[in-house]
Motif scaffolding. Sequence first.
Motif, PDB file in Angstrom:
ATOM      1  N   ASP A 180       0.680  -1.426  -0.596  1.00 31.16           N
ATOM      2  CA  ASP A 180       0.395   0.200   0.203  1.00 31.16           C
ATOM      3  C   ASP A 180       0.888   0.958   0.244  1.00 31.16           C
ATOM      4  O   ASP A 180       0.270   2.161  -0.385  1.00 31.16           O
ATOM      5  CB  ASP A 180      -0.279  -0.070   1.996  1.00 31.16           C
ATOM      6  N   GLU A 181       2.035   1.268  -0.172  1.00 31.88           N
ATOM      7  CA  GLU A 181       3.773   1.976   0.471  1.00 31.88           C
ATOM      8  C   GLU A 181       2.943   3.679  -0.370  1.00 31.88           C
ATOM      9  O   GLU A 181       2.658   4.735  -0.425  1.00 31.88           O
ATOM     10  CB  GLU A 181       4.549   2.139   0.538  1.00 31.88           C
ATOM     11  N   LYS A 182       2.778   3.280  -1.750  1.00 26.29           N
ATOM     12  CA  LYS A 182       2.712   3.879  -2.873  1.00 26.29           C
ATOM     13  C   LYS A 182       1.784   5.076  -3.425  1.00 26.29           C
ATOM     14  O   LYS A 182       1.608   5.889  -3.272  1.00 26.29           O
ATOM     15  CB  LYS A 182       3.109   3.396  -4.548  1.00 26.29           C
ATOM     16  N   MET A 183       0.543   4.052  -3.023  1.00 25.69           N
ATOM     17  CA  MET A 183      -0.833   4.431  -2.861  1.00 25.69           C
ATOM     18  C   MET A 183      -1.049   5.023  -1.402  1.00 25.69           C
ATOM     19  O   MET A 183      -1.717   6.757  -1.711  1.00 25.69           O
ATOM     20  CB  MET A 183      -1.932   3.653  -2.921  1.00 25.69           C
ATOM     21  N   LEU A 184      -0.471   4.996  -0.762  1.00 28.06           N
ATOM     22  CA  LEU A 184      -0.828   6.101   0.937  1.00 28.06           C
ATOM     23  C   LEU A 184       0.005   7.389   0.186  1.00 28.06           C
ATOM     24  O   LEU A 184      -0.664   8.236   1.135  1.00 28.06           O
ATOM     25  CB  LEU A 184      -0.523   5.173   1.940  1.00 28.06           C
ATOM     26  N   ASP A 185       0.820   7.262   0.401  1.00 29.88           N
ATOM     27  CA  ASP A 185       1.853   8.595  -0.095  1.00 29.88           C
ATOM     28  C   ASP A 185       2.013   9.001  -1.125  1.00 29.88           C
ATOM     29  O   ASP A 185       1.572  10.301  -0.684  1.00 29.88           O
ATOM     30  CB  ASP A 185       3.450   7.880  -0.756  1.00 29.88           C
ATOM     31  N   ALA A 186       1.299   8.631  -2.251  1.00 32.18           N
ATOM     32  CA  ALA A 186       0.272   9.012  -3.626  1.00 32.18           C
ATOM     33  C   ALA A 186      -0.372  10.360  -3.040  1.00 32.18           C
ATOM     34  O   ALA A 186      -0.629  11.973  -3.339  1.00 32.18           O
ATOM     35  CB  ALA A 186       0.245   8.729  -5.060  1.00 32.18           C
ATOM     36  N   ALA A 187      -1.660   9.550  -2.247  1.00 31.75           N
ATOM     37  CA  ALA A 187      -2.603   9.990  -2.096  1.00 31.75           C
ATOM     38  C   ALA A 187      -2.820  11.900  -0.864  1.00 31.75           C
ATOM     39  O   ALA A 187      -2.074  11.682  -0.457  1.00 31.75           O
ATOM     40  CB  ALA A 187      -3.546   9.748  -1.277  1.00 31.75           C
ATOM     41  N   GLY A 188      -3.923  12.793  -1.594  1.00 36.35           N
ATOM     42  CA  GLY A 188      -3.939  13.968  -0.364  1.00 36.35           C
ATOM     43  C   GLY A 188      -3.891  13.280   0.537  1.00 36.35           C
ATOM     44  O   GLY A 188      -3.251  14.563   1.010  1.00 36.35           O
ATOM     45  N   ILE A 189      -4.646  12.721   0.972  1.00 34.47           N
ATOM     46  CA  ILE A 189      -4.336  12.197   2.505  1.00 34.47           C
ATOM     47  C   ILE A 189      -4.464  10.272   2.466  1.00 34.47           C
ATOM     48  O   ILE A 189      -5.008  10.340   1.697  1.00 34.47           O
ATOM     49  CB  ILE A 189      -5.416  12.511   3.221  1.00 34.47           C
ATOM     50  N   GLY A 190      -3.735  10.300   2.970  1.00 35.78           N
ATOM     51  CA  GLY A 190      -2.626   9.183   2.698  1.00 35.78           C
ATOM     52  C   GLY A 190      -3.251   8.394   4.690  1.00 35.78           C
ATOM     53  O   GLY A 190      -1.996   9.496   5.198  1.00 35.78           O
ATOM     54  N   LEU A 191      -3.845   7.428   4.381  1.00 36.46           N
ATOM     55  CA  LEU A 191      -3.801   6.733   6.830  1.00 36.46           C
ATOM     56  C   LEU A 191      -3.745   5.694   6.313  1.00 36.46           C
ATOM     57  O   LEU A 191      -3.688   4.426   5.901  1.00 36.46           O
ATOM     58  CB  LEU A 191      -5.099   7.366   6.782  1.00 36.46           C
ATOM     59  N   ILE A 192      -2.415   5.374   7.377  1.00 37.87           N
ATOM     60  CA  ILE A 192      -2.027   4.739   7.556  1.00 37.87           C
ATOM     61  C   ILE A 192      -2.807   3.254   8.828  1.00 37.87           C
ATOM     62  O   ILE A 192      -2.350   4.147   9.801  1.00 37.87           O
ATOM     63  CB  ILE A 192      -0.067   4.839   8.567  1.00 37.87           C
ATOM     64  N   MET A 193      -3.190   2.685   8.823  1.00 38.01           N
ATOM     65  CA  MET A 193      -3.979   2.180  10.073  1.00 38.01           C
ATOM     66  C   MET A 193      -3.160   1.208  11.456  1.00 38.01           C
ATOM     67  O   MET A 193      -1.404   1.317  11.220  1.00 38.01           O
ATOM     68  CB  MET A 193      -4.506  -0.018   9.712  1.00 38.01           C
ATOM     69  N   GLY A 194      -3.346   1.546  12.655  1.00 39.13           N
ATOM     70  CA  GLY A 194      -3.090   1.334  13.791  1.00 39.13           C
ATOM     71  C   GLY A 194      -2.637   0.984  13.706  1.00 39.13           C
ATOM     72  O   GLY A 194      -0.956  -0.048  14.498  1.00 39.13           O
ATOM     73  N   ASN A 195      -3.004  -0.722  13.327  1.00 38.45           N
ATOM     74  CA  ASN A 195      -2.250  -2.341  13.217  1.00 38.45           C
ATOM     75  C   ASN A 195      -1.619  -2.740  11.802  1.00 38.45           C
ATOM     76  O   ASN A 195      -0.728  -3.941  11.771  1.00 38.45           O
ATOM     77  CB  ASN A 195      -3.839  -3.156  13.127  1.00 38.45           C
ATOM     78  N   ALA A 196      -0.997  -1.865  11.497  1.00 37.09           N
ATOM     79  CA  ALA A 196      -0.151  -1.905  10.694  1.00 37.09           C
ATOM     80  C   ALA A 196       1.140  -2.243  10.612  1.00 37.09           C
ATOM     81  O   ALA A 196       1.735  -1.683  11.857  1.00 37.09           O
ATOM     82  CB  ALA A 196       0.592  -0.349   9.449  1.00 37.09           C
ATOM     83  N   PRO A 197       2.798  -2.693  10.129  1.00 41.75           N
ATOM     84  CA  PRO A 197       4.103  -3.145  10.821  1.00 41.75           C
ATOM     85  C   PRO A 197       4.909  -2.443  10.997  1.00 41.75           C
ATOM     86  O   PRO A 197       4.060  -0.611  10.371  1.00 41.75           O
ATOM     87  CB  PRO A 197       4.263  -3.610   9.881  1.00 41.75           C
ATOM     88  N   GLU A 198       5.557  -1.203  11.754  1.00 46.62           N
ATOM     89  CA  GLU A 198       5.588  -0.429  12.668  1.00 46.62           C
ATOM     90  C   GLU A 198       6.769  -0.325  11.377  1.00 46.62           C
ATOM     91  O   GLU A 198       7.299   1.243  11.470  1.00 46.62           O
ATOM     92  CB  GLU A 198       7.000  -0.714  13.955  1.00 46.62           C
ATOM     93  N   ASN A 199       7.685  -0.931  10.535  1.00 45.31           N
ATOM     94  CA  ASN A 199       8.757  -0.556   9.765  1.00 45.31           C
ATOM     95  C   ASN A 199       7.730   0.380   8.950  1.00 45.31           C
ATOM     96  O   ASN A 199       8.566   1.588   8.198  1.00 45.31           O
ATOM     97  CB  ASN A 199       8.874  -1.886   9.145  1.00 45.31           C
ATOM     98  N   LEU A 200       6.383   0.019   8.518  1.00 44.07           N
ATOM     99  CA  LEU A 200       5.628   0.855   7.175  1.00 44.07           C
ATOM    100  C   LEU A 200       5.574   1.997   7.769  1.00 44.07           C
ATOM    101  O   LEU A 200       5.690   3.126   7.112  1.00 44.07           O
ATOM    102  CB  LEU A 200       3.853   0.120   6.996  1.00 44.07           C
ATOM    103  N   LYS A 201       5.166   2.101   9.113  1.00 42.45           N
ATOM    104  CA  LYS A 201       5.111   4.205   9.355  1.00 42.45           C
ATOM    105  C   LYS A 201       6.370   4.084  10.061  1.00 42.45           C
ATOM    106  O   LYS A 201       6.322   5.534   9.618  1.00 42.45           O
ATOM    107  CB  LYS A 201       4.386   3.462  11.330  1.00 42.45           C
ATOM    108  N   ASN A 202       7.441   3.888  10.135  1.00 41.34           N
ATOM    109  CA  ASN A 202       8.789   4.841   9.730  1.00 41.34           C
ATOM    110  C   ASN A 202       9.323   4.562   8.967  1.00 41.34           C
ATOM    111  O   ASN A 202      10.036   6.131   8.629  1.00 41.34           O
ATOM    112  CB  ASN A 202       9.664   3.559  10.930  1.00 41.34           C
ATOM    113  N   LYS A 203       8.660   3.980   7.511  1.00 41.06           N
ATOM    114  CA  LYS A 203       8.809   4.786   6.755  1.00 41.06           C
ATOM    115  C   LYS A 203       8.141   5.802   6.107  1.00 41.06           C
ATOM    116  O   LYS A 203       8.049   6.433   5.452  1.00 41.06           O
ATOM    117  CB  LYS A 203       9.032   3.434   5.874  1.00 41.06           C
TER     118      LYS A 203
END
Length: 275
Positions: A222-245
């Motif tokens: 989901d990384e590129k679609m999250l970063d491309a969107a006007g508002i990208g939101l990461i789920m709380g249950n996502a891996p910490e590595n994704l949140k850090n990235k």
Amino acid sequence: MSKKKKIKVIISDLDGTLLNSDHTISAYTKSVFQELHRQDYLIIVATGRHHMDAMAIISSLELPIYLVTSNGARIHSPQKELLYAFNLEADAVKSMLSLDIDPEITTVIFKENVWQTSKTNKKLNAFQKDLAYPPEVVDFAELDDYSAIKIFFTHDDHQKLVELKNRILENNSDVFHHAFSLPICLEFMDKSVDKSVAIAKILEKEGYSFAEAISFGDGFNDEKMLDAAGIGLIMGNAPENLKNKLPHLEVISNNVEDGVAKYLSTHILNSKVKC
């Protein structure tokens, strides 16, 4: 105008995002998405799942949805018309499967109307509540047809999958695009395939841009679609590595708590839908 007021498009992943712990869409989430449809928001679901599997799930929303599946290798219209398809090269698939892969790792190939697997995996099957799209157990060394939409490997030990990823990419980095949809799921698609690429095709067709979209996801696919969107939101249950990235993106509540629907109700629909 604030970013939230510009939003005209809702984009969501399925597993770990829109789906709850039973791998289904809750009644509350359904009510929120039906209200979004009534207010003319364009809705896109983008998942790593096979299109037959995903269609069965999103049908419970009872509204027209663009569907991106196999991490972008397929796009279906709200009328279930196939708009885009891209497969892996059969020779590349055969070369990958000729590697000495740990037999403890479950190997899966997505084909157009079936998914083939090296063995029965109860944890994997649990992702399909009704198993409407059952697997076919095969010996990959004896296949006649190596054409595929996507290949993925699953194992409870993430490090084993990391080691396999490195081996595969050692001689194929120019052929495959890879992603961990979950820490236990390593997926390979054609180099040109990504959720964000497929979503961009839909947005262009409908006359929108990523700046007008809000997206929700929990995996590295989901990384590129999250970063491309006007508002990208990461789920709380996502891996910490994704949140850090993606430290610039907001982290919301998890899928078990209907995090996507609650955010949309509060921030996009202004609390018009009650739990």
